[in-house]
Design a protein around this motif. Sequence first.
Motif, mmCIF file in Angstrom:
data_model
loop_
_atom_site.group_PDB
_atom_site.id
_atom_site.type_symbol
_atom_site.label_atom_id
_atom_site.label_comp_id
_atom_site.label_asym_id
_atom_site.label_seq_id
_atom_site.Cartn_x
_atom_site.Cartn_y
_atom_site.Cartn_z
ATOM 1 N N GLY A 15 0.606 12.822 -6.077
ATOM 2 C CA GLY A 15 -0.690 12.201 -6.314
ATOM 3 C C GLY A 15 -0.762 10.800 -5.733
ATOM 4 N N SER A 16 0.271 10.007 -5.953
ATOM 5 C CA SER A 16 0.268 8.645 -5.420
ATOM 6 C C SER A 16 0.359 8.649 -3.896
ATOM 7 C CB SER A 16 1.378 7.803 -6.040
ATOM 8 O OG SER A 16 2.650 8.310 -5.707
ATOM 9 N N LYS A 17 1.081 9.602 -3.306
ATOM 10 C CA LYS A 17 1.166 9.688 -1.841
ATOM 11 C C LYS A 17 -0.173 10.097 -1.244
ATOM 12 C CE LYS A 17 5.345 8.392 -1.450
ATOM 13 N NZ LYS A 17 5.623 7.032 -1.015
ATOM 14 N N ILE A 18 -0.874 11.022 -1.880
ATOM 15 C CA ILE A 18 -2.199 11.424 -1.407
ATOM 16 C C ILE A 18 -3.138 10.225 -1.452
ATOM 17 C CG2 ILE A 18 -4.227 12.847 -1.928
ATOM 18 C CD1 ILE A 18 -2.177 15.015 -2.887
ATOM 19 N N PHE A 19 -3.102 9.473 -2.558
ATOM 20 C CA PHE A 19 -3.935 8.280 -2.669
ATOM 21 C C PHE A 19 -3.574 7.256 -1.588
ATOM 22 C CE2 PHE A 19 -4.647 3.973 -4.272
ATOM 23 C CZ PHE A 19 -6.010 4.019 -4.470
ATOM 24 N N GLU A 20 -2.286 7.040 -1.376
ATOM 25 C CA GLU A 20 -1.821 6.072 -0.382
ATOM 26 C C GLU A 20 -2.284 6.455 1.024
ATOM 27 O OE1 GLU A 20 2.420 4.659 1.575
ATOM 28 O OE2 GLU A 20 2.436 5.566 -0.417
ATOM 29 N N THR A 22 -4.777 8.492 1.842
ATOM 30 C CA THR A 22 -6.234 8.415 1.890
ATOM 31 C C THR A 22 -6.686 6.977 2.094
ATOM 32 O OG1 THR A 22 -6.388 10.347 0.428
ATOM 33 C CG2 THR A 22 -8.370 9.000 0.653
ATOM 34 N N SER A 23 -6.058 6.052 1.397
ATOM 35 C CA SER A 23 -6.384 4.629 1.529
ATOM 36 C C SER A 23 -6.081 4.120 2.936
ATOM 37 C CB SER A 23 -5.612 3.797 0.504
ATOM 38 O OG SER A 23 -5.993 4.152 -0.798
ATOM 39 N N LYS A 26 -8.687 5.387 5.312
ATOM 40 C CA LYS A 26 -9.915 4.611 5.147
ATOM 41 C C LYS A 26 -9.784 3.248 5.820
ATOM 42 C CE LYS A 26 -13.202 3.120 1.642
ATOM 43 N NZ LYS A 26 -13.513 3.058 0.218
ATOM 44 N N HIS A 31 -12.830 8.675 7.055
ATOM 45 C CA HIS A 31 -13.136 9.253 5.740
ATOM 46 C C HIS A 31 -12.659 10.700 5.772
ATOM 47 C CE1 HIS A 31 -15.234 10.546 2.150
ATOM 48 N NE2 HIS A 31 -15.741 11.533 2.860
ATOM 49 N N TYR A 160 -0.754 13.514 5.884
ATOM 50 C CA TYR A 160 -1.739 13.825 4.844
ATOM 51 C C TYR A 160 -1.809 15.341 4.617
ATOM 52 C CZ TYR A 160 -6.284 13.775 2.440
ATOM 53 O OH TYR A 160 -7.305 13.934 1.535
#
Length: 172
Positions: A15-20, A22-23, A26, A31, A160
């Motif tokens: 979860g944290s890797k997906i967020f990282e 994605t950020s 961006k 997007h 990703y």
Amino acid sequence: MAHINPIAIDKSELGSKIFELTSHAKDNGAHLELLTDFEEYRKTVEKYSEAGAVTAILDTRVSRIGPENGFWIVATDGAGKVIHIQAVRYDYLSDRSLSQHWLMDPALYVPCWLDIDVNRCDFDTAPITHEITGAVCYHADFWLDKEYRNQELASLLSNYAMVLALARFSPD
């Protein structure tokens, strides 16, 4: 940005890797959206990619692919322009190795934009495929708009997809 090796990721960290990732995407002007409609995938690839067509294993007209065994990612820029497309397919190989699976219908895996005679190909160039069984993911049709190539975005987007495949399908 540090290179993230999805193989080295503890599943509790996905979860944290997906967020990282994605950020970071961006921050690089992309997007990201995860989709599972492979009819729409084919139309998007045909419209934007230089290849103009999808690999057969990802084409609903010749292969069973959908939300249960695949996803695709599209990236758009700030103006909504499509700048990236890629797909992942999941298969469970219970009674055969990856090499045996490929040999059942090799034309399904040949990139459509390459003129390859599968009858003259040597599919034994990757010996490890004789040992791979179980849950596998196939990453294909990676396209990135020319304007965004030769930047860190390509490796970020590939990572990703791999992290999402680990989270969604938990391949062996």
